[in-house]
Write a protein that holds these residues in place. Structure first.
Motif, PDB file in Angstrom:
ATOM      1  N   TRP A  27       0.827  -1.202   0.000  1.00 14.27           N
ATOM      2  CA  TRP A  27       0.000   0.000   0.000  1.00 14.27           C
ATOM      3  C   TRP A  27       0.865   1.257   0.000  1.00 14.27           C
ATOM      4  O   TRP A  27       2.090   1.175   0.080  1.00 14.27           O
ATOM      5  N   ALA A  28       0.202   2.423  -0.054  1.00 17.15           N
ATOM      6  CA  ALA A  28       0.875   3.721   0.082  1.00 17.15           C
ATOM      7  C   ALA A  28      -0.111   4.716   0.697  1.00 17.15           C
ATOM      8  O   ALA A  28      -1.330   4.555   0.548  1.00 17.15           O
ATOM      9  N   ASP A  29       0.427   5.731   1.361  1.00 15.23           N
ATOM     10  CA  ASP A  29      -0.402   6.747   2.020  1.00 15.23           C
ATOM     11  C   ASP A  29      -1.363   7.445   1.062  1.00 15.23           C
ATOM     12  O   ASP A  29      -2.482   7.788   1.423  1.00 15.23           O
ATOM     13  N   TRP A  30      -0.924   7.688  -0.153  1.00 15.36           N
ATOM     14  CA  TRP A  30      -1.697   8.465  -1.118  1.00 15.36           C
ATOM     15  C   TRP A  30      -2.771   7.651  -1.839  1.00 15.36           C
ATOM     16  O   TRP A  30      -3.537   8.180  -2.635  1.00 15.36           O
ATOM     17  N   CYS A  31      -2.866   6.367  -1.558  1.00 15.50           N
ATOM     18  CA  CYS A  31      -3.747   5.449  -2.288  1.00 15.50           C
ATOM     19  C   CYS A  31      -5.120   5.336  -1.611  1.00 15.50           C
ATOM     20  O   CYS A  31      -5.241   4.721  -0.552  1.00 15.50           O
ATOM     21  N   LYS A  88       1.525  -5.163   6.622  1.00 18.08           N
ATOM     22  CA  LYS A  88       1.467  -4.099   5.624  1.00 18.08           C
ATOM     23  C   LYS A  88       2.879  -3.701   5.205  1.00 18.08           C
ATOM     24  O   LYS A  88       3.764  -3.630   6.044  1.00 18.08           O
ATOM     25  N   VAL A  89       3.047  -3.447   3.917  1.00 16.91           N
ATOM     26  CA  VAL A  89       4.313  -2.938   3.390  1.00 16.91           C
ATOM     27  C   VAL A  89       4.009  -1.650   2.633  1.00 16.91           C
ATOM     28  O   VAL A  89       3.310  -1.667   1.613  1.00 16.91           O
ATOM     29  N   ASN A  90       4.516  -0.531   3.141  1.00 15.28           N
ATOM     30  CA  ASN A  90       4.375   0.749   2.464  1.00 15.28           C
ATOM     31  C   ASN A  90       5.386   0.763   1.312  1.00 15.28           C
ATOM     32  O   ASN A  90       6.593   0.765   1.544  1.00 15.28           O
ATOM     33  N   ILE A  91       4.882   0.784   0.087  1.00 19.92           N
ATOM     34  CA  ILE A  91       5.784   0.645  -1.068  1.00 19.92           C
ATOM     35  C   ILE A  91       6.683   1.863  -1.275  1.00 19.92           C
ATOM     36  O   ILE A  91       7.753   1.740  -1.856  1.00 19.92           O
ATOM     37  N   ASP A  92       6.245   3.032  -0.800  1.00 23.20           N
ATOM     38  CA  ASP A  92       7.083   4.230  -0.925  1.00 23.20           C
ATOM     39  C   ASP A  92       8.281   4.163   0.012  1.00 23.20           C
ATOM     40  O   ASP A  92       9.365   4.638  -0.318  1.00 23.20           O
ATOM     41  N   GLU A  93       8.077   3.602   1.181  1.00 26.34           N
ATOM     42  CA  GLU A  93       9.144   3.507   2.176  1.00 26.34           C
ATOM     43  C   GLU A  93       9.976   2.229   2.026  1.00 26.34           C
ATOM     44  O   GLU A  93      11.059   2.132   2.594  1.00 26.34           O
TER      45      GLU A  93
END
Length: 108
Positions: A28-32, A57-62
Motif C-alpha cells: 500500500w501507500a499513504d496516497w492510495c 502491511k508494506v508501504n511501497i514508498d518507504e
C-alpha cells in the motif's frame, strides 16, 4: 489506524518468508484511496483468523526493494505467502467476502 503489523525491506524475510503461518501482505501507500478502503477489511480478516494467518502491511514508498522484488505496479496489492512462497494474489480493493474466498484454503 490499522492493526496489521508494518513490515519493511529489512524485516520482510523474517516476518513473511520465514513465518510459521501463512501471511497476507498488503502492499500500500499513504496516497492510495483504495488502499485506505481495503485496510479495515484486512483488519477484520486479521482479527477473525488470527490463529491461522498473519496480516502485515508494506508501504511501497518507504520499502521499494520488496515492492520491486515482487513486481508491485498497482496497489493495493494483497499477496498471500506460505512457506516462503507466493501462493495467491489480489490486485485492487475487493470486498471482504472476495478476499476470504480467494484465501479460503489458508483461513480455515
Amino acid at each position: 489506524m490499522s492493526t496489521a503489523k508494518d513490515v519493511t525491506d529489512a524485516t520482510f524475510d523474517h516476518e513473511v518468508l520465514r513465518s510459521d503461518k501463512p501471511v497476507i501482505v498488503d502492499f500500500w501507500a499513504d496516497w492510495c484511496g483504495p488502499c485506505r478502503m481495503v485496510s479495515p477489511v484486512l483488519d477484520q480478516i486479521a482479527a477473525e483468523h488470527a490463529d491461522r494467518v498473519d496480516v502485515v502491511k508494506v508501504n511501497i514508498d518507504e520499502n521499494p526493494q520488496v515492492a520491486a522484488e515482487y513486481g508491485i505496479t498497482s496497489i493495493p496489492a494483497i499477496y498471500l505467502f506460505k512457506d516462503g512462497a507466493l501462493k495467491s494474489s489480489v490486485v485492487g480493493a475487493r470486498p471482504k467476502r472476495y478476499l476470504e474466498k480467494e484465501f479460503a484454503q489458508y483461513l480455515h
